[in-house]
Write a protein that holds these residues in place. Sequence first.
Motif, short mmCIF file in Angstrom:
data_model
loop_
_atom_site.label_atom_id
_atom_site.label_comp_id
_atom_site.label_asym_id
_atom_site.label_seq_id
_atom_site.Cartn_x
_atom_site.Cartn_y
_atom_site.Cartn_z
N LYS A 13 0.82 -1.19 0.00
CA LYS A 13 0.00 0.00 0.00
C LYS A 13 0.87 1.26 0.00
N PRO A 14 0.36 2.35 -0.62
CA PRO A 14 1.13 3.60 -0.60
C PRO A 14 1.45 4.02 0.83
N ARG A 15 2.63 4.55 1.01
CA ARG A 15 3.08 4.96 2.34
C ARG A 15 2.22 6.12 2.85
N ASP A 16 1.79 6.01 4.09
CA ASP A 16 1.04 7.08 4.74
C ASP A 16 2.02 7.89 5.58
N PRO A 17 2.35 9.11 5.17
CA PRO A 17 3.34 9.88 5.92
C PRO A 17 2.91 10.18 7.34
N ARG A 18 1.60 10.14 7.60
CA ARG A 18 1.12 10.40 8.96
C ARG A 18 1.58 9.32 9.93
N ALA A 19 1.78 8.11 9.41
CA ALA A 19 2.26 7.03 10.28
C ALA A 19 3.68 7.33 10.75
N GLN A 138 11.45 18.07 5.12
CA GLN A 138 10.78 16.83 5.46
C GLN A 138 10.29 16.95 6.89
N VAL A 139 9.31 16.13 7.22
CA VAL A 139 8.78 16.16 8.58
C VAL A 139 9.86 15.70 9.54
#
Length: 253
Positions: A13-19, A138-139
């Motif tokens: 699955k596409p990476r969820d940056p919130r994770a 970047q975060v």
Amino acid sequence: MPRGTAKSTDRDKPRDPRAGVALLWGEQDQPTRGPKPSLSPQRIAAAAVALADAEGLDAVSMNKVAAEFGVSAMALYRYVPGKTELVELMVESVLATPPDLSDLAGDWRAGAREWTRRSWQVYEAHPWLLAATAMRRQVMGPGQLGWLDSILGALAPTGLTAAELHQVFLLLAGLVRNLAQQLVDFDEEHGREFTRLTAELLDRHADRFPALTRAIADGFFAAAPIDPLDFALDRVLDGVQSLIDRAGPSRTH
């Protein structure tokens, strides 16, 4: 297996940056049922850091880190979604303690020097950090933001504009990264061979490269009793002082 027939899994699955953000800030959901977790993202990151310190960033994989705990790679996914998030945690781990420059408050030059030296110490201890980070937005976790806050606090007495402060930060960070790149690339045997071959070439073609020939004869490539960090820092900080002086006293605090 041909790409068209691969089965879709959670890992695909596409990476969820919130994770990743949740992991960096310790805000991930905690399981309310089942056995108490035996690991933690922090312990996993620490094991990965030790592996990267010993063998380099390319050696870090979910399988190898899992082996450090005697579990399968799949067991790690309960704590870390994948290697991207793991590397982000590793970076945050080694930058978790920003420098406290409160004792140098008011002396922007001493504060900037200490911040840069402390930053270099981290890169020197963890050479893989250069590959794990990039000069891009970047975060960041609280530790990384703490480093940024620390240098901005040190530079506050300069009275520089926000745009100027950003450029000074980039100069200092770039200086450290440049030295880190030299550290990663250094190979003593290769260096000796390079020097020998270059000398042979210039012996035959000195008339084509007169300035270089003179510089090498004067010790251009020889080891010098100059601390490269101190030398570069003095040049950068002198430039900042020149900028402050041109701006005049109206912009200083």
